[in-house]
Design an enzyme around this catalytic site. Structure first.
Site, short mmCIF file in Angstrom:
data_model
loop_
_atom_site.label_atom_id
_atom_site.label_comp_id
_atom_site.label_asym_id
_atom_site.label_seq_id
_atom_site.Cartn_x
_atom_site.Cartn_y
_atom_site.Cartn_z
N GLU A 10 -1.08 -4.72 -0.73
CA GLU A 10 0.22 -5.38 -0.84
C GLU A 10 0.43 -6.52 0.15
O GLU A 10 1.33 -6.47 1.00
CB GLU A 10 1.35 -4.36 -0.73
CG GLU A 10 1.36 -3.37 -1.88
CD GLU A 10 2.61 -2.50 -1.93
OE1 GLU A 10 3.42 -2.54 -0.97
OE2 GLU A 10 2.77 -1.76 -2.92
N GLU A 41 -0.46 2.08 -7.78
CA GLU A 41 0.70 2.80 -7.24
C GLU A 41 1.81 2.75 -8.28
O GLU A 41 2.11 1.69 -8.83
CB GLU A 41 1.19 2.18 -5.93
CG GLU A 41 0.22 2.32 -4.76
CD GLU A 41 0.83 1.82 -3.44
OE1 GLU A 41 2.08 1.71 -3.36
OE2 GLU A 41 0.06 1.53 -2.51
#
Length: 395
Positions: free
Chosen positions: A204, A306
């Site tokens: 991320e 995720e």
């Protein structure tokens, strides 16, 4: 070059490669979040037990406790958060993959001891959990979850609640390269890591044009080449080379392929939390409609690395979504299945997270796969969802 559908089909058709470096069929699994990078928001009881309750990150907890006491507290945590029984249970739920988020500080040689405060001694526990997973026949993705300097500000998943994202400079990149080289060498030379087939370059990164240029132009291509150089030095055969994972272009931090000349075994990660997805109507119907009709795009091959059943913070206490509603289990079960079916259309998925420990003072099974199974929301065999017909009327 692009990783064409023809090349992917050819890759998946080679039995030795499938068995060694990609699970057969889809990737279906869970993240072992909270083990080596503690995120207090999803494990408050555990954080309190460690003596860290009023601190925001691992860095802050080590400062509070002092190095020696912190090492003892984290050792106890590593011993109990994920046990061999967890790995056995993951396998029993018809899952085939685990993703292990790691901080750069697990490689203690690159930590600046005078200014960076992290728990020490985690490697032996990483080695142990990888051995358990190997023995159970689970595929393993190793993820650089917390990068040097922090890839996002004010995020405990970086290991420090840093006021700025300090990762995007050459000297921090160099530390990340050394981490990746170190980990690549271990994966190929330590038998306990034999089921690790993918390494993720960074979790991320910022979705921001100011950092995209640096990361896309420098970090990704250099990291890619440094991993391959280690494999060349070790004489790793083509069939045994790691898949190298980067965030999908859809994540918003640029096209990771832009400056990488050879994308062999490139792999991509797309995180999809509906609660933070723009344009989705915040209602049961809106969430179902989105999950049943959404088309994941960007770089291929890609997995949703995720996802969860959590809802928008603004709707947390909305009567449609409350966990004590009589039909809560029934509805969340349908929404879980709608998301599962969406991510089955690509190369697979990894749920965030395997387990949680009290969120907002309650057992919030929307974030924990283990808790979701126990609540009757997630089936013991995820493939059962194919027969539920949950998207009828939405597609």
């Amino acid at each position: 070059m692009k990783f064409s559908s023809f090349l992917l089909s050819s890759l998946l058709a080679v039995p030795s490669l499938v068995s060694a470096w990609l699970p057969e069929g889809k990737i279906r699994g869970v993240n072992l979040g909270g083990l080596f990078v503690v995120e207090p928001w999803m494990m408050q009881d555990e954080w309190n037990t460690m003596g860290c309750g009023d601190r925001r990150s691992e860095f802050d907890c080590v400062l509070k406790l002092g190095q020696s006491a912190a090492n003892s507290a984290f050792q106890a945590h590593w011993n109990r958060w994920i046990t061999q029984a967890d790995i056995t249970e993951i396998k029993s739920l018809n899952l085939n993959t685990i993703r292990i988020p790691l901080g750069y500080w697990i490689y203690e040689d690159i930590v600046h001891a005078d200014s960076e405060h992290f728990p020490q001694g985690a490697f032996q526990y990483l080695e142990r959990v990888c051995k358990w997973a190997k023995d159970a026949g689970l595929y393993i993705i190793i993820d650089l979850h917390g990068a040097p300097g922090a890839q996002q500000a004010n995020q405990p998943f970086t290991g420090q609640y840093s006021p700025t994202a300090g990762f995007y400079v050459d000297w921090q990149y160099e530390r990340a390269y050394k981490w990746l080289e170190w980990m690549t060498n271990i994966i190929h030379t330590n038998a306990n890591f034999g089921n690790v087939g993918t390494i993720q370059l960074v979790n991320e990164p910022l979705q921001d044009g100011n950092t995209q240029g640096s990361m896309i132009q420098k970090y990704y291509p250099t990291a890619f080449s440094r991993i391959r150089a280690v494999e060349t030095r070790l004489g790793v055969s083509a069939a045994k080379k790691l898949h190298i994972q980067m965030m999908n272009e859809k994540w918003g931090s640029g096209n990771p392929n832009a400056n990488i000349p050879d994308l062999t075994n490139a792999f991509y990660d797309d995180h999809h939390y509906v609660k933070w997805t723009r344009g989705v109507t915040v209602s049961r119907d809106g969430y179902m409609r989105h999950s049943c009709t959404d088309s994941r795009s960007g770089n291929w091959p890609v997995i949703t690395g995720e996802w969860s059943m959590s809802v928008a913070d603004s709707a947390e206490w909305n009567s449609e979504f409350t966990l004590d509603r009589a039909d809560a289990v029934e509805w969340y079960r349908k929404w879980w299945a709608a998301q599962f079916l969406s991510y089955e259309k690509i190369d697979g998925w990894l749920y965030w997270n395997w387990k949680v420990s009290r969120i907002g003072g309650r057992n919030d099974w929307r974030w924990g796969y283990k808790q979701g199974v126990e609540a009757g929301v997630i089936p013991r065999n995820p493939l059962d969802a194919y027969s539920w017909n949950v998207c009828a009327g939405y597609t």
